[in-house]
Each structure stands twice: as structure tokens, then as C-alpha cells.
Design an enzyme around this catalytic site. Structure first.
Site, mmCIF file in Angstrom:
data_model
loop_
_atom_site.group_PDB
_atom_site.id
_atom_site.type_symbol
_atom_site.label_atom_id
_atom_site.label_comp_id
_atom_site.label_asym_id
_atom_site.label_seq_id
_atom_site.Cartn_x
_atom_site.Cartn_y
_atom_site.Cartn_z
ATOM 1 N N ASP A 121 0.847 -1.184 0.000
ATOM 2 C CA ASP A 121 0.000 0.000 0.000
ATOM 3 C C ASP A 121 0.886 1.238 0.000
ATOM 4 O OD1 ASP A 121 -2.407 1.381 0.033
ATOM 5 O OD2 ASP A 121 -2.433 1.539 2.212
ATOM 6 N N TYR A 123 1.257 5.736 -0.470
ATOM 7 C CA TYR A 123 0.869 6.949 0.264
ATOM 8 C C TYR A 123 1.073 8.101 -0.715
ATOM 9 C CZ TYR A 123 1.148 10.029 4.494
ATOM 10 O OH TYR A 123 0.951 10.961 5.473
ATOM 11 N N HIS A 128 -3.565 14.224 0.930
ATOM 12 C CA HIS A 128 -3.732 13.366 2.109
ATOM 13 C C HIS A 128 -2.517 13.463 3.023
ATOM 14 C CE1 HIS A 128 -4.834 9.928 4.557
ATOM 15 N NE2 HIS A 128 -3.711 9.311 4.233
ATOM 16 N N ARG A 137 1.782 17.034 12.972
ATOM 17 C CA ARG A 137 3.017 17.807 13.154
ATOM 18 C C ARG A 137 2.731 19.295 12.950
ATOM 19 N NH1 ARG A 137 4.374 13.553 9.994
ATOM 20 N NH2 ARG A 137 4.423 14.844 8.099
ATOM 21 N N GLU A 194 -10.044 4.065 4.206
ATOM 22 C CA GLU A 194 -9.178 4.740 3.253
ATOM 23 C C GLU A 194 -9.661 4.385 1.856
ATOM 24 O OE1 GLU A 194 -5.012 5.442 5.651
ATOM 25 O OE2 GLU A 194 -5.045 3.951 4.046
ATOM 26 N N GLU A 196 -9.260 3.995 -1.804
ATOM 27 C CA GLU A 196 -8.074 3.808 -2.618
ATOM 28 C C GLU A 196 -8.406 3.106 -3.938
ATOM 29 O OE1 GLU A 196 -4.713 2.187 -0.589
ATOM 30 O OE2 GLU A 196 -5.282 3.022 1.358
ATOM 31 N N ASP A 228 -8.817 0.353 2.510
ATOM 32 C CA ASP A 228 -7.800 -0.118 3.440
ATOM 33 C C ASP A 228 -8.199 0.324 4.846
ATOM 34 O OD1 ASP A 228 -5.377 -1.391 4.094
ATOM 35 O OD2 ASP A 228 -4.333 0.531 4.144
ATOM 36 N N ARG A 232 -6.815 3.752 13.772
ATOM 37 C CA ARG A 232 -5.896 4.880 13.913
ATOM 38 C C ARG A 232 -5.198 4.932 15.274
ATOM 39 N NH1 ARG A 232 -4.867 6.161 8.736
ATOM 40 N NH2 ARG A 232 -6.741 6.786 7.602
ATOM 41 N N GLN A 235 -2.600 2.173 15.249
ATOM 42 C CA GLN A 235 -1.559 2.590 14.320
ATOM 43 C C GLN A 235 -0.654 3.665 14.924
ATOM 44 O OE1 GLN A 235 -3.130 4.281 10.715
ATOM 45 N NE2 GLN A 235 -1.122 4.688 9.824
ATOM 46 N N TYR A 239 3.388 2.626 15.123
ATOM 47 C CA TYR A 239 4.042 2.826 13.834
ATOM 48 C C TYR A 239 5.435 3.424 13.912
ATOM 49 C CZ TYR A 239 3.579 7.921 13.141
ATOM 50 O OH TYR A 239 3.715 9.277 13.209
ATOM 51 N N LYS A 248 -3.359 -1.907 10.474
ATOM 52 C CA LYS A 248 -3.732 -1.994 9.059
ATOM 53 C C LYS A 248 -4.044 -3.418 8.605
ATOM 54 C CE LYS A 248 -2.879 2.267 7.378
ATOM 55 N NZ LYS A 248 -3.803 3.032 6.518
ATOM 56 N N THR A 252 -8.513 -5.610 4.464
ATOM 57 C CA THR A 252 -8.449 -4.716 3.306
ATOM 58 C C THR A 252 -9.475 -5.225 2.305
ATOM 59 O OG1 THR A 252 -6.077 -4.284 3.636
ATOM 60 C CG2 THR A 252 -7.003 -3.782 1.465
ATOM 61 N N THR A 341 -4.593 6.454 0.324
ATOM 62 C CA THR A 341 -5.815 7.244 0.389
ATOM 63 C C THR A 341 -5.848 8.309 -0.707
ATOM 64 O OG1 THR A 341 -5.880 6.947 2.775
ATOM 65 C CG2 THR A 341 -7.230 8.706 1.868
ATOM 66 N N GLU A 355 -9.249 12.680 8.065
ATOM 67 C CA GLU A 355 -9.182 13.994 7.427
ATOM 68 C C GLU A 355 -10.534 14.696 7.464
ATOM 69 O OE1 GLU A 355 -6.733 14.120 3.576
ATOM 70 O OE2 GLU A 355 -7.314 12.014 3.796
#
Length: 406
Positions: A121, A123, A128, A137, A194, A196, A228, A232, A235, A239, A248, A252, A341, A355
Site C-alpha cells: 500500500d 501513500y 492526504h 506535526r 481509506e 483507494e 484499506d 488509527r 496505528q 508505527y 492496518k 483490506t 488514500t 481527514e
């Protein structure tokens, strides 16, 4: 040359006309328990093996119980089979012979159309990635320094790729909110989606031999829709430093119809302009573009919540395939790699709840008066997509659906 018209009435103005002809695998009451390759045409599923026999053509590859043998046969065979199907479904001379091989789509059960070998998968949406960077961040550059230099991805779990309609069981795992002193264990409280697009590999490659950009058409059989599912909170805790894992790998979902790559020639577009020059092995500017103009829709409990535009993806599937093999990793028939995504620049084009609700801070208001931050038990998510076809036609992908078990 104009697109030929089918003798099947329901196919003539359908997103599943002869310009599309997606492949799937089904069972039906006339032969209970026997999985067969089917081709969606209008409101029907054509039993591909039975059609080949009725037309007096070779049927071995189309008599399989999955698409893998056909996918492994390579592009010249894919092209010939597609030409044969088009002929059979447009030439009146085949109507009588093929009609018994047509089953109403509502009377068949659809299954996972291919045996998944590996699952990767990516990104690839700048929108996104930027949104998540701003959420997690704040005050710093939302994109990591490597993001515009390579397609970032992770290796998923092939054994938990399931066909559309398979119930989704809320996963358990470790969770730790920023204010918690220690982690706890239990069901995810932040189950997400997600939206996709997936790409299915047909022809394998040899270990140690990277697939260059021009090899994309020779290796990729077709395209499907992917959800997917993501936990969260699990994760977020796991992660660092190695990336997505249990948050994850629990499920799927993929759509049951694989749209042939050849059905998407009129959907090809150039990707967005890039402000960082890619390294030579990823530089697609001198060749034919492999961005795709797919219009996606995401519905939660029947309510439209997002329209993600696939044409906005920064990295194309062609670049993803090349990057995935540049270290010499081999492809296998049945490999699935997904786009990551799909999100656009506007709030109503974001392809994940994290999001759409800004990590739960801005609950999503549904028309029935309820709100959502993340998914609750009983929630159903449906992702659909279409693409432009020849002569003003529309190419349909069907849908990928999943309902969260209570």
C-alpha cells in the site's frame, strides 16, 4: 473507430458495456459451489468459460476458479481474450449460442476474483499526506523530507485482503493516548476507512530485475477499488519506528470486478505538475502519462460524504510499480498494490475520516442528524468509481462495500 454496440440491450448504455468488460469470479445456483470466471456485461454476468466453449474457442484459462491463470498468461493473451469477448457480445451470430451463459447479476454471488500473492500500500496523495502532517506535526513542514522523492509505501498482509461485502470485525490492539501514562489493550476506538485504487499484477518478473516505467502495461492486468480499513489509535502507538502493522493488517476490502487496463485508455491523464524533479528511474515526463481520471464517491450509511479525485494523485501507479521493484524485488501473479488514500484539495474530497473530521475534532454531520468522528458498530461504507471511456461512454468499477460488525 466508434465503439461497437452489444446485442444485449442492457449493455448498450451501461457503464458495464463492451468498452469495459471487467472480470470477476462468481458462483450461482445452477452449479452450486463451483467458482467460475465471469465478465460483467450490462445487467448480466457472462460465464466466460461457457461462452468460450459455445463460441468454439479455447476455454482452459476461462474455466479456472480464479483469474490467476489468465493473468499469468500475459498481455498478448489478455488482448486476444478481450477481442474475442467483444466479438461474441457484438456479433448477432453469437447471440443464440451465448445467451444461456448469461446470468442476471443479482442472482450470482461474487468472490475474491484472484489469489492475492503480496499486498503493498502506497501513500501517493499529496493532499492526504499534507493533511495528516498538519494534524500530527502542527507548526512544521507537513511533508516528510523524502515524500516528493519517492513513492512511500508499506508491505501489508495478503491473507486479510477480502472481497467487497465481507463484514469488518473491529480489531483489538494496544492503544495509548498522549495523556495516558501507559498503553491499554482493547478494541480500536478510531476505526477508519481509506478510499483507494488497487492495481493487480498479472505477469511476474524475475528476482533481481527491476521493472522499468515502460514495463507497466506488460505486468499490470487491471484495476479495482480498495478500502484499506485502519485502526488509527493502534496505528499511532505502533508505527514508530517501523511503520503500519496491526492497525492496518486486519482487513483490506477490494471490489469484485477487475477492470482491464485496456478499458482505461481514455481515462489516462498527466499527473499534477511536480515541483521536485524525480530521479531518472522515476522520471515519467518523456513517456505516456499514467495518471487516471477516476471519479470516486464515498458513502457512509447511504450518505455521500466525499468525492475523492484520483487524477490529483502525485505519484502514479506506473512509478509505484517501478519503485516497488527497483531493488530487485520480483513480481508475482496476483500481487496487489494500492494507491494509498485518495484525497483532493477541498474538505469534501478527503478520502478518510481522519481527514474529514480532522482527527475527530470536527465531527462529520450526516443528513439523518447523527454525527461521526470514526466508525461505529453497524456502519456501512460504500466506495464507487467511474472513468471516462471511448465515445462518451462511462467505465464502471462497481463498488467496494464493508459493514462494521456491532
Amino acid at each position: 473507430m466508434s465503439t461497437p454496440r452489444s446485442w444485449l440491450a442492457s449493455a448498450q448504455d451501461s457503464p458495464f458495456g463492451v468498452h469495459n468488460l471487467p472480470y470477476g469470479v462468481f458462483t450461482a445456483d445452477d452449479q452450486p459451489g463451483r467458482r467460475r470466471i465471469g465478465v460483467r456485461i450490462g445487467d448480466f454476468v457472462l460465464d466466460a468459460g461457457a461462452a468460450a466453449r459455445a463460441a468454439g474457442a479455447p476455454s482452459v484459462l476461462l474455466d479456472a476458479d480464479s483469474l490467476n491463470p489468465l493473468m499469468a498468461a500475459g498481455r498478448s493473451v489478455w488482448t486476444q481474450v478481450r477481442a474475442d469477448l467483444t466479438l461474441w457480445l457484438t456479433d448477432e451470430a453469437y447471440r443464440e449460442a451465448l445467451s444461456p451463459a448469461l446470468l442476471p447479476v443479482g442472482e450470482v454471488e461474487l468472490h475474491l476474483p484472484f489469489e492475492v500473492a503480496d499486498y503493498v500500500d502506497f501513500y501517493a496523495s499529496e493532499h492526504h499526506a499534507t493533511n495528516l502532517g498538519r494534524i500530527f506535526r502542527p507548526g512544521s513542514d507537513p511533508l516528510t523530507p523524502n515524500w516528493k522523492h519517492l513513492p512511500i509505501g508499506y508491505h501489508g498482509r495478503a491473507g486479510t485482503v477480502v472481497v467487497s461485502g465481507t463484514p469488518v470485525v473491529r480489531p483489538h490492539g494496544q492503544r495509548k493516548a498522549p495523556a495516558d501514562a501507559v498503553p491499554s489493550f482493547g478494541p480500536t476506538r478510531r476505526l477508519d476507512i481509506e478510499a483507494e485504487v488497487g492495481f493487480v499484477v498479472g505477469t511476474p518478473s524475475r528476482l533481481g530485475r527491476p521493472v522499468v516505467l515502460d514495463g507497466f502495461r506488460e505486468h499490470v492486468f487491471g484495476v479495482c477499488l480498495v478500502n484499506d480499513w485502519s485502526a488509527r489509535d493502534i496505528q499511532a502507538w505502533e508505527y514508530v519506528p517501523l511503520g503500519p502493522f496491526l492497525g492496518k493488517s486486519f482487513a483490506t476490502s477490494v471490489s469484485p470486478w477487475i477492470v482491464p487496463l485496456d478499458a482505461l485508455q481514455h481515462a489516462r491523464v498527466s499527473p499534477p505538475e511536480r515541483d521536485v524533479e524525480p530521479l531518472a528511474y522515476l522520471d515519467d515526463r518523456g513517456g505516456e502519462p499514467w495518471g487516471l481520471d477516476l471519479a470516486m464517491e464515498v458513502r457512509l450509511n447511504g450518505h455521500l460524504v466525499s468525492r475523492p479525485p484520483f487524477a490529483s494523485m502525485y505519484w502514479t501507479a506506473q512509478q509505484q510499480l517501478t519503485h516497488m521493484t527497483v531493488n530487485g524485488a520480483s513480481l508475482r501473479t496476483g500481487d496487489l498494490f494500492a494507491s494509498g488514500t485518495v484525497s483532493g484539495p477541498e474538505p469534501d474530497t478527503r478520502g478518510a475520516l481522519i481527514e474529514l473530521t480532522w482527527n475527530g475534532e470536527e465531527p462529520l454531520k450526516l443528513p439523518d442528524g447523527t454525527t461521526r468522528t470514526f466508525l461505529e458498530g453497524g456502519d456501512e461504507v460504500i466506495i464507487t468509481a467511474t472513468a471516462p471511456g471511448p465515445d462518451g461512454t462511462v467505465v464502471g468499477f462497481g463498488e467496494v462495500t464493508g459493514r462494521v460488525e456491532p
